[in-house]
Design a protein around this motif. Sequence first.
Motif, short mmCIF file in Angstrom:
data_model
loop_
_atom_site.label_atom_id
_atom_site.label_comp_id
_atom_site.label_asym_id
_atom_site.label_seq_id
_atom_site.Cartn_x
_atom_site.Cartn_y
_atom_site.Cartn_z
N GLN A 101 113.95 -13.54 12.61
CA GLN A 101 112.74 -14.19 12.11
C GLN A 101 111.88 -14.57 13.31
O GLN A 101 112.36 -15.21 14.24
N GLU A 102 110.62 -14.18 13.28
CA GLU A 102 109.72 -14.58 14.35
C GLU A 102 109.32 -16.03 14.12
O GLU A 102 108.96 -16.42 13.01
N ILE A 103 109.36 -16.81 15.18
CA ILE A 103 109.09 -18.24 15.09
C ILE A 103 107.82 -18.56 15.89
O ILE A 103 107.66 -18.12 17.04
N HIS A 104 106.92 -19.29 15.26
CA HIS A 104 105.73 -19.78 15.95
C HIS A 104 105.93 -21.27 16.18
O HIS A 104 106.03 -22.05 15.23
N LEU A 105 106.06 -21.67 17.46
CA LEU A 105 106.26 -23.07 17.77
C LEU A 105 104.97 -23.84 17.54
O LEU A 105 103.89 -23.38 17.87
N SER A 106 105.11 -25.02 16.94
CA SER A 106 103.94 -25.86 16.69
C SER A 106 104.36 -27.32 16.79
O SER A 106 105.52 -27.66 16.59
N GLY A 107 103.42 -28.17 17.08
CA GLY A 107 103.73 -29.58 17.22
C GLY A 107 104.39 -29.88 18.55
O GLY A 107 104.37 -29.08 19.49
N GLU A 108 104.99 -31.03 18.63
CA GLU A 108 105.64 -31.47 19.86
C GLU A 108 107.04 -30.91 19.96
O GLU A 108 107.81 -30.94 19.00
N GLN A 109 107.37 -30.39 21.11
CA GLN A 109 108.71 -29.90 21.41
C GLN A 109 109.38 -30.90 22.33
O GLN A 109 108.73 -31.49 23.19
#
Length: 152
Positions: A101-109
Amino acid sequence: MPTPVFRNSHSAPAPKSGRRPRLHCVVEPSRQLSVVQLLITATVVAALLLMPLPWLLRLLLACLAILLSLRERAQLTKSRGLLLARDGSLFWREQGAAEEQEIHLSGEQVLWPWLVILKGRVCETGERFSLVLGRDSVSGDDWHYLHGMLRW
């Protein structure tokens, strides 16, 4: 902390089919995080039981704390699979799953020396994605590479 971007100014050639991705982490549930969670839960339950409240309320609050801890424990134990990065994208494949699954990071890591929390969305479905990694979740080399990649 800003959302990390996996494309950087260094133009690396796209990996040819059959080549190993730039990041190829085998992820296992973290024992260290499980122990920390157990200690925190025990501390919270003990504090709740010692509070000057009616015994029924103390018991209900302690049960709620235990239930929430069990839910978080399930989240920790399901983090087993492969974390891959190639062509500027991040991919996750759960153990036993056929496809990545391709993941798009968003928000605070969260990116600490002993903890990484990745939050984002699955590109195809839009479902929320969260992955909690302790330092013992991946090999030492993969941990350092992951930290370096997320800093960019």
